[in-house]
Design an enzyme around this catalytic site. Structure first.
Site, PDB file in Angstrom:
ATOM      1  N   ARG A  15       0.871  -1.359   0.071  1.00 13.43           N
ATOM      2  CA  ARG A  15       0.007   0.032  -0.001  1.00 13.43           C
ATOM      3  C   ARG A  15       0.713   1.116  -0.100  1.00 13.43           C
ATOM      4  O   ARG A  15       1.032   2.081  -1.196  1.00 13.43           O
ATOM      5  CB  ARG A  15      -1.191  -0.084   1.225  1.00 13.43           C
ATOM      6  CG  ARG A  15      -2.194   0.850   1.254  1.00 13.43           C
ATOM      7  CD  ARG A  15      -1.800   2.444   1.314  1.00 13.43           C
ATOM      8  NE  ARG A  15      -1.233   2.745   2.798  1.00 13.43           N
ATOM      9  CZ  ARG A  15      -0.945   3.736   3.005  1.00 13.43           C
ATOM     10  NH1 ARG A  15      -0.570   4.851   2.304  1.00 13.43           N
ATOM     11  NH2 ARG A  15      -0.423   3.937   4.259  1.00 13.43           N
ATOM     12  N   ASP A  16       1.611   1.332   0.991  1.00 15.24           N
ATOM     13  CA  ASP A  16       2.281   2.664   1.221  1.00 15.24           C
ATOM     14  C   ASP A  16       3.378   2.914   0.203  1.00 15.24           C
ATOM     15  O   ASP A  16       3.767   3.836  -0.290  1.00 15.24           O
ATOM     16  CB  ASP A  16       2.940   2.723   2.864  1.00 15.24           C
ATOM     17  CG  ASP A  16       3.196   4.194   3.217  1.00 15.24           C
ATOM     18  OD1 ASP A  16       2.915   4.926   2.374  1.00 15.24           O
ATOM     19  OD2 ASP A  16       3.509   4.612   4.392  1.00 15.24           O
ATOM     20  N   HIS A 207       4.284   4.209  12.767  1.00 15.55           N
ATOM     21  CA  HIS A 207       4.583   4.041  11.667  1.00 15.55           C
ATOM     22  C   HIS A 207       5.803   5.162  11.322  1.00 15.55           C
ATOM     23  O   HIS A 207       5.438   6.329  11.335  1.00 15.55           O
ATOM     24  CB  HIS A 207       3.270   4.604  10.729  1.00 15.55           C
ATOM     25  CG  HIS A 207       3.331   4.647   9.305  1.00 15.55           C
ATOM     26  ND1 HIS A 207       2.763   3.548   8.743  1.00 15.55           N
ATOM     27  CD2 HIS A 207       3.704   5.457   8.521  1.00 15.55           C
ATOM     28  CE1 HIS A 207       2.855   3.774   7.468  1.00 15.55           C
ATOM     29  NE2 HIS A 207       3.508   4.870   7.364  1.00 15.55           N
ATOM     30  N   HIS A 209       8.896   6.355   8.395  1.00 14.08           N
ATOM     31  CA  HIS A 209       9.871   6.383   7.300  1.00 14.08           C
ATOM     32  C   HIS A 209      11.067   6.673   7.600  1.00 14.08           C
ATOM     33  O   HIS A 209      11.497   7.462   8.635  1.00 14.08           O
ATOM     34  CB  HIS A 209       9.313   7.754   6.602  1.00 14.08           C
ATOM     35  CG  HIS A 209       7.708   7.258   5.986  1.00 14.08           C
ATOM     36  ND1 HIS A 209       7.818   6.815   4.605  1.00 14.08           N
ATOM     37  CD2 HIS A 209       6.458   7.168   6.367  1.00 14.08           C
ATOM     38  CE1 HIS A 209       6.312   6.628   4.193  1.00 14.08           C
ATOM     39  NE2 HIS A 209       5.870   6.607   5.488  1.00 14.08           N
ATOM     40  N   CYS A 240       4.957   9.239   0.529  1.00 14.43           N
ATOM     41  CA  CYS A 240       3.520   9.655   0.363  1.00 14.43           C
ATOM     42  C   CYS A 240       3.386  10.653  -0.465  1.00 14.43           C
ATOM     43  O   CYS A 240       4.067  11.693  -0.966  1.00 14.43           O
ATOM     44  CB  CYS A 240       2.943  10.511   1.520  1.00 14.43           C
ATOM     45  SG  CYS A 240       1.492  11.231   1.533  1.00 14.43           S
ATOM     46  N   ASN A 249       9.317   3.720   3.913  1.00 16.41           N
ATOM     47  CA  ASN A 249       9.127   3.244   5.357  1.00 16.41           C
ATOM     48  C   ASN A 249      10.599   2.583   5.904  1.00 16.41           C
ATOM     49  O   ASN A 249      11.261   2.353   5.080  1.00 16.41           O
ATOM     50  CB  ASN A 249       7.993   2.327   5.259  1.00 16.41           C
ATOM     51  CG  ASN A 249       6.797   2.664   4.894  1.00 16.41           C
ATOM     52  OD1 ASN A 249       6.363   2.727   3.691  1.00 16.41           O
ATOM     53  ND2 ASN A 249       6.062   3.449   5.911  1.00 16.41           N
TER      54      ASN A 249
HETATM   55  N1  COA Z   1     -13.212   4.702  -3.522  1.00 20.17           N
HETATM   56  C1  COA Z   1     -13.398   4.984  -4.842  1.00 20.17           C
HETATM   57  N2  COA Z   1     -13.941   6.264  -5.145  1.00 20.17           N
HETATM   58  C2  COA Z   1     -13.917   7.146  -4.500  1.00 20.17           C
HETATM   59  C3  COA Z   1     -13.831   6.993  -3.006  1.00 20.17           C
HETATM   60  C4  COA Z   1     -13.398   5.707  -2.411  1.00 20.17           C
HETATM   61  N3  COA Z   1     -13.155   5.400  -1.388  1.00 20.17           N
HETATM   62  N4  COA Z   1     -14.023   8.191  -2.555  1.00 20.17           N
HETATM   63  C5  COA Z   1     -14.446   9.006  -3.398  1.00 20.17           C
HETATM   64  N5  COA Z   1     -14.285   8.340  -4.738  1.00 20.17           N
HETATM   65  C6  COA Z   1     -14.766   8.942  -5.979  1.00 20.17           C
HETATM   66  C7  COA Z   1     -15.986   9.655  -6.080  1.00 20.17           C
HETATM   67  O1  COA Z   1     -17.044   8.699  -6.448  1.00 20.17           O
HETATM   68  C8  COA Z   1     -15.689  10.685  -7.209  1.00 20.17           C
HETATM   69  O2  COA Z   1     -15.921   9.949  -8.457  1.00 20.17           O
HETATM   70  P1  COA Z   1     -16.505  10.860  -9.643  1.00 20.17           P
HETATM   71  O3  COA Z   1     -15.430  12.032  -9.633  1.00 20.17           O
HETATM   72  O4  COA Z   1     -16.307   9.789 -10.722  1.00 20.17           O
HETATM   73  O5  COA Z   1     -17.693  11.221  -9.355  1.00 20.17           O
HETATM   74  C9  COA Z   1     -14.436  11.065  -7.090  1.00 20.17           C
HETATM   75  O6  COA Z   1     -13.647  10.009  -6.439  1.00 20.17           O
HETATM   76  C10 COA Z   1     -13.996  12.271  -6.155  1.00 20.17           C
HETATM   77  O7  COA Z   1     -15.014  12.301  -5.071  1.00 20.17           O
HETATM   78  P2  COA Z   1     -15.116  13.456  -3.798  1.00 20.17           P
HETATM   79  O8  COA Z   1     -15.796  13.031  -3.039  1.00 20.17           O
HETATM   80  O9  COA Z   1     -15.303  14.648  -4.598  1.00 20.17           O
HETATM   81  O10 COA Z   1     -13.539  13.592  -3.372  1.00 20.17           O
HETATM   82  P3  COA Z   1     -12.435  14.435  -3.608  1.00 20.17           P
HETATM   83  O11 COA Z   1     -12.009  14.479  -5.095  1.00 20.17           O
HETATM   84  O12 COA Z   1     -12.449  15.529  -2.655  1.00 20.17           O
HETATM   85  O13 COA Z   1     -11.095  13.450  -3.121  1.00 20.17           O
HETATM   86  C11 COA Z   1     -10.694  11.494  -1.383  1.00 20.17           C
HETATM   87  C12 COA Z   1     -11.352  13.125  -1.437  1.00 20.17           C
HETATM   88  C13 COA Z   1     -10.434  11.488   0.051  1.00 20.17           C
HETATM   89  C14 COA Z   1     -11.693  10.676  -1.870  1.00 20.17           C
HETATM   90  C15 COA Z   1      -9.280  11.375  -2.148  1.00 20.17           C
HETATM   91  O14 COA Z   1      -8.611  12.644  -1.900  1.00 20.17           O
HETATM   92  C16 COA Z   1      -8.655  10.421  -1.714  1.00 20.17           C
HETATM   93  O15 COA Z   1      -9.069   9.215  -1.992  1.00 20.17           O
HETATM   94  N6  COA Z   1      -7.506  10.469  -1.233  1.00 20.17           N
HETATM   95  C17 COA Z   1      -6.627   9.279  -0.514  1.00 20.17           C
HETATM   96  C18 COA Z   1      -5.211   9.689  -0.436  1.00 20.17           C
HETATM   97  C19 COA Z   1      -4.434   8.531  -0.168  1.00 20.17           C
HETATM   98  O16 COA Z   1      -4.625   7.398  -0.118  1.00 20.17           O
HETATM   99  N7  COA Z   1      -3.197   9.038   0.360  1.00 20.17           N
HETATM  100  C20 COA Z   1      -2.079   8.212   0.786  1.00 20.17           C
HETATM  101  C21 COA Z   1      -2.294   8.085   2.260  1.00 20.17           C
HETATM  102  S1  COA Z   1      -0.705   8.717   3.005  1.00 20.17           S
HETATM  103 ZN    ZN Z   2       3.305   6.238   5.517  1.00 15.80          ZN
END
Ligand code: COA
Ligand code: ZN
Length: 313
Positions: A15-16, A207, A209, A240, A249
């Site tokens: 994942r990370d 956790h 890095h 990230c 990590n």
């Molecule tokens: N799984 C799949 N699709 C998802 C989802 C999920 N958990 N959450 C939102 N979406 C989709 C929505 O359905 C939407 O799709 P569309 O454009 O086709 O309608 C799109 O993503 C945007 O959704 P929205 O609610 O407007 O969110 P956003 O664009 O503001 O993004 C997050 C917010 C949180 C969903 C997004 O930033 C994200 O997934 N971040 C993860 C970051 C991550 O994993 N970082 C690493 C950790 S260190």
């Molecule tokens: Zn991390």
């Protein structure tokens, strides 16, 4: 040193680690790595994340990966989720645990999930409820716990506030994440010494890095404070995408090597783990930061040079 008999490692490389790889890693390769980690005896694996495919295109195959891995009883297969949708998808995919992350600092939280910390904590309440209804435990991570690449120091009061908000919505397992390797061992000690008595009964995870080569020292500091859960990444993969300067990590096989050398059990077969690391290097097409893969284990021996052998007393 005060050492426990055993610690629990959660492998987060798939994942990370994989999430920042620019080239799409074939689903079959992700499954193969997860299965090899399982076979090596890794007790917990954060397999993937159920996030927006626009945010992390690499992990868009999360459901398929979860469906096709070979599960070993006793291994806990988790996925990271950012919201209700992710939590529902993860539960439907049969995860054993849900992992979440909120940042301690506002700018990292906005960069990562496009919401303020308060807005995001409100979303996490929904995730906690989905987990509770499904009987799936939730582990709540806190990014930038020890410093933020945008804002710098994270005051202890701020970290305590985030931990308090998480426990208020039901968190019982909390991961402190040093997202960009800013923590030092003394800081880790001080933070844990402060937080652990204030939040009794919490399962704490660190956790780390290794951005500045302080990951293992930080883990040792946490072990001395009584923490026994650590995230690590095979080969030292990772970073990230929403934190400039983030690198991998702590390397799982290097950490396991260090722990085993000190007599701390992990349940992991180190030789098998080193072989997985080599496989992952082949998959990503480059050498990874891990040291033990290059140096061999500390029981590696070389032939005594001729001239030296002749003169041994
Ligand atoms: N799984 C799949 N699709 C998802 C989802 C999920 N958990 N959450 C939102 N979406 C989709 C929505 O359905 C939407 O799709 P569309 O454009 O086709 O309608 C799109 O993503 C945007 O959704 P929205 O609610 O407007 O969110 P956003 O664009 O503001 O993004 C997050 C917010 C949180 C969903 C997004 O930033 C994200 O997934 N971040 C993860 C970051 C991550 O994993 N970082 C690493 C950790 S260190
Ligand atoms: Zn991390």
């Amino acid at each position: 040193m005060k050492l426990p008999a055993r610690v629990t490692i959660c492998e987060v490389g798939t994942r990370d680690g994989f999430q920042i790889e620019p080239e799409f890693i074939p689903t079959g390769a992700k499954i193969a790595v997860t299965d090899l980690l399982t076979a090596a005896g890794v007790p917990r694996i954060e397999v993937t994340s159920f996030v927006s495919p626009k945010a992390i295109p690499q992990l868009r195959d999360a459901a398929e990966v979860m469906a096709r891995i070979t599960r070993r009883p006793g291994t806990r297969y988790a996925a990271l989720v950012p919201n209700d949708k992710g939590a529902s998808n993860a539960v439907a995919a049969g995860v054993d645990a849900i992992h979440t992350v909120v940042s301690a600092s506002e700018s990292h939280n906005l960069a990562n999930v496009n919401m303020t910390v308060k807005e995001f904590l409100a979303k996490l309440r929904g995730v906690m409820e989905i987990g509770a209804r499904a009987g799936v435990p939730v582990q709540s991570g806190i990014s930038t716990s020890f410093g933020c690449p945008f804002e710098g120091d994270v005051p202890m009061a701020r970290l305590e506030w985030v931990v308090g908000e998480l426990t208020a919505i039901g968190a019982r397992a909390i991961g402190l994440a040093d997202t960009t390797g800013m923590a030092n061992p003394r800081q880790v000690s001080v933070a844990l010494e402060y937080l652990m008595p204030r939040f009794p009964g919490i399962e704490w995870t660190l956790h780390t890095h290794d951005t500045r080569a302080m990951a293992i020292p930080n883990i040792l500091a946490a072990i001395e404070m009584g923490v026994s859960h650590f995230d690590a990444s095979i080969g030292g993969l990772g970073g990230c995408p929403f934190a400039p300067g983030a690198s991998g990590n702590v390397c799982t096989e290097d950490l396991v090597h260090c722990l085993h050398a000190m007599g701390v059990e992990t349940g992991i077969d180190l030789d098998a783990l080193i072989a997985v690391s080599r496989r992952v290097q082949d998959i990503v097409g480059r050498a990874l930061p891990g040291q033990v893969v290059k140096a061999g284990k500390s029981d590696r021996r070389y032939p005594v040079p001729d001239g030296v052998a002749a003169r041994l007393p």
